[in-house]
Design a protein around this motif. Structure first.
Motif, PDB file in Angstrom:
ATOM      1  N   UNK A   1       0.831  -1.164   0.000  1.00 37.71           N
ATOM      2  CA  UNK A   1       0.000   0.000   0.000  1.00 37.71           C
ATOM      3  C   UNK A   1       0.873   1.224   0.000  1.00 37.71           C
ATOM      4  N   UNK A   2       0.488   2.234  -0.757  1.00 37.20           N
ATOM      5  CA  UNK A   2       1.238   3.482  -0.846  1.00 37.20           C
ATOM      6  C   UNK A   2       0.248   4.629  -0.815  1.00 37.20           C
ATOM      7  N   UNK A   3       0.575   5.666  -0.061  1.00 36.32           N
ATOM      8  CA  UNK A   3      -0.280   6.848  -0.007  1.00 36.32           C
ATOM      9  C   UNK A   3       0.597   8.082  -0.136  1.00 36.32           C
ATOM     10  N   UNK A   4       0.113   9.057  -0.870  1.00 30.74           N
ATOM     11  CA  UNK A   4       0.847  10.310  -1.027  1.00 30.74           C
ATOM     12  C   UNK A   4      -0.135  11.468  -0.995  1.00 30.74           C
ATOM     13  N   UNK A   5       0.276  12.548  -0.361  1.00 33.75           N
ATOM     14  CA  UNK A   5      -0.562  13.745  -0.346  1.00 33.75           C
ATOM     15  C   UNK A   5      -0.238  14.676  -1.512  1.00 33.75           C
ATOM     16  N   UNK A   6       0.694  14.274  -2.364  1.00 38.06           N
ATOM     17  CA  UNK A   6       1.065  15.076  -3.530  1.00 38.06           C
ATOM     18  C   UNK A   6      -0.115  15.163  -4.477  1.00 38.06           C
ATOM     19  N   UNK A   7      -0.377  16.367  -4.954  1.00 38.21           N
ATOM     20  CA  UNK A   7      -1.458  16.542  -5.909  1.00 38.21           C
ATOM     21  C   UNK A   7      -1.024  16.009  -7.267  1.00 38.21           C
ATOM     22  N   UNK A   8      -1.975  15.491  -8.006  1.00 41.07           N
ATOM     23  CA  UNK A   8      -1.699  14.918  -9.311  1.00 41.07           C
ATOM     24  C   UNK A   8      -0.985  15.905 -10.223  1.00 41.07           C
ATOM     25  N   UNK A   9      -1.356  17.161 -10.169  1.00 37.23           N
ATOM     26  CA  UNK A   9      -0.737  18.173 -11.030  1.00 37.23           C
ATOM     27  C   UNK A   9       0.704  18.475 -10.630  1.00 37.23           C
ATOM     28  N   UNK A  10       1.117  18.091  -9.434  1.00 37.51           N
ATOM     29  CA  UNK A  10       2.479  18.346  -8.955  1.00 37.51           C
ATOM     30  C   UNK A  10       3.395  17.146  -9.143  1.00 37.51           C
ATOM     31  N   UNK A  11       2.847  16.022  -9.535  1.00 40.05           N
ATOM     32  CA  UNK A  11       3.600  14.774  -9.505  1.00 40.05           C
ATOM     33  C   UNK A  11       4.418  14.480 -10.754  1.00 40.05           C
ATOM     34  N   UNK A  12       4.179  15.175 -11.848  1.00 35.15           N
ATOM     35  CA  UNK A  12       4.993  14.967 -13.040  1.00 35.15           C
ATOM     36  C   UNK A  12       4.386  13.998 -14.038  1.00 35.15           C
ATOM     37  N   UNK A  13       5.208  13.607 -15.022  1.00 35.57           N
ATOM     38  CA  UNK A  13       4.747  12.823 -16.167  1.00 35.57           C
ATOM     39  C   UNK A  13       4.224  11.441 -15.792  1.00 35.57           C
ATOM     40  N   UNK A  14       4.818  10.798 -14.818  1.00 35.99           N
ATOM     41  CA  UNK A  14       4.382   9.455 -14.425  1.00 35.99           C
ATOM     42  C   UNK A  14       3.434   9.496 -13.235  1.00 35.99           C
ATOM     43  N   UNK A  15       2.699  10.580 -13.103  1.00 34.47           N
ATOM     44  CA  UNK A  15       1.918  10.843 -11.903  1.00 34.47           C
ATOM     45  C   UNK A  15       1.020   9.709 -11.436  1.00 34.47           C
ATOM     46  N   UNK A  16       0.049   9.230 -12.213  1.00 34.69           N
ATOM     47  CA  UNK A  16      -0.838   8.200 -11.663  1.00 34.69           C
ATOM     48  C   UNK A  16      -0.097   6.938 -11.239  1.00 34.69           C
ATOM     49  N   UNK A  17       0.849   6.496 -12.049  1.00 36.55           N
ATOM     50  CA  UNK A  17       1.593   5.289 -11.703  1.00 36.55           C
ATOM     51  C   UNK A  17       2.472   5.528 -10.486  1.00 36.55           C
ATOM     52  N   UNK A  18       3.181   6.638 -10.444  1.00 35.95           N
ATOM     53  CA  UNK A  18       4.073   6.931  -9.324  1.00 35.95           C
ATOM     54  C   UNK A  18       3.298   7.147  -8.035  1.00 35.95           C
ATOM     55  N   UNK A  19       2.160   7.803  -8.123  1.00 41.04           N
ATOM     56  CA  UNK A  19       1.358   8.031  -6.919  1.00 41.04           C
ATOM     57  C   UNK A  19       0.707   6.742  -6.436  1.00 41.04           C
ATOM     58  N   UNK A  20       0.343   5.869  -7.356  1.00 44.87           N
ATOM     59  CA  UNK A  20      -0.288   4.615  -6.959  1.00 44.87           C
ATOM     60  C   UNK A  20       0.712   3.645  -6.338  1.00 44.87           C
ATOM     61  N   UNK A  21       1.918   3.586  -6.890  1.00 44.19           N
ATOM     62  CA  UNK A  21       2.900   2.608  -6.438  1.00 44.19           C
ATOM     63  C   UNK A  21       3.987   3.185  -5.557  1.00 44.19           C
ATOM     64  N   UNK A  22       4.318   4.436  -5.733  1.00 46.09           N
ATOM     65  CA  UNK A  22       5.478   5.018  -5.075  1.00 46.09           C
ATOM     66  C   UNK A  22       6.693   4.836  -5.981  1.00 46.09           C
ATOM     67  N   UNK A  23       7.638   5.740  -5.907  1.00 47.37           N
ATOM     68  CA  UNK A  23       8.794   5.728  -6.804  1.00 47.37           C
ATOM     69  C   UNK A  23       9.618   4.447  -6.687  1.00 47.37           C
ATOM     70  N   UNK A  24       9.799   3.927  -5.482  1.00 45.02           N
ATOM     71  CA  UNK A  24      10.609   2.714  -5.301  1.00 45.02           C
ATOM     72  C   UNK A  24       9.966   1.518  -6.000  1.00 45.02           C
ATOM     73  N   UNK A  25       8.646   1.401  -5.905  1.00 47.13           N
ATOM     74  CA  UNK A  25       7.967   0.274  -6.542  1.00 47.13           C
ATOM     75  C   UNK A  25       7.936   0.428  -8.057  1.00 47.13           C
ATOM     76  N   UNK A  26       7.807   1.664  -8.550  1.00 44.95           N
ATOM     77  CA  UNK A  26       7.859   1.897  -9.993  1.00 44.95           C
ATOM     78  C   UNK A  26       9.229   1.487 -10.526  1.00 44.95           C
ATOM     79  N   UNK A  27      10.296   1.867  -9.831  1.00 41.44           N
ATOM     80  CA  UNK A  27      11.656   1.502 -10.245  1.00 41.44           C
ATOM     81  C   UNK A  27      11.817  -0.018 -10.239  1.00 41.44           C
ATOM     82  N   UNK A  28      11.300  -0.687  -9.201  1.00 40.06           N
ATOM     83  CA  UNK A  28      11.376  -2.148  -9.125  1.00 40.06           C
ATOM     84  C   UNK A  28      10.617  -2.794 -10.276  1.00 40.06           C
ATOM     85  N   UNK A  29       9.410  -2.300 -10.562  1.00 44.60           N
ATOM     86  CA  UNK A  29       8.602  -2.867 -11.643  1.00 44.60           C
ATOM     87  C   UNK A  29       9.311  -2.717 -12.980  1.00 44.60           C
TER      88      UNK A  29
END
Length: 86
Positions: A1-29
């Motif tokens: 489970x990953x939670x972030x208070x970052x707004x979607x507009x602030x998260x950058x190009x990979x926003x939905x995926x990065x916010x859903x998984x977190x940067x560490x899990x995206x890198x692992x995937x």
């Protein structure tokens, strides 16, 4: 489970995926998929359909065969750039 208070507009190009998984899990995937030599690459997730093109492009670039997602309460089937979303 990953939670972030970052707004979607602030998260950058990979926003939905990065916010859903977190940067560490995206890198692992990314690493796991790109290094895999499996004949068939199957990805299981809760709700891939809501993620944007960054997720889909990763699936295409990594040669993923099929993505299974369980959020939908009805049968859903889509083929996009030779990746099957089921």
């Amino acid at each position: 489970y990953w939670h972030s208070r970052t707004r979607l507009t602030e998260a950058g190009a990979n926003a939905p995926m990065a916010l859903a998984l977190g940067e560490a899990q995206v890198a692992w995937l990314k690493q796991t998929l790109q290094e895999s030599t499996a004949r068939y690459k199957l990805v299981f997730t809760h709700d891939a359909a809501r993620w944007d093109d960054a997720f889909h492009q990763l699936m295409v670039q990594a040669g993923v065969t099929m993505v299974f997602h369980g959020h939908d309460q009805v049968f859903a089937h889509q083929v996009r750039d030779d990746v099957v979303y089921q």
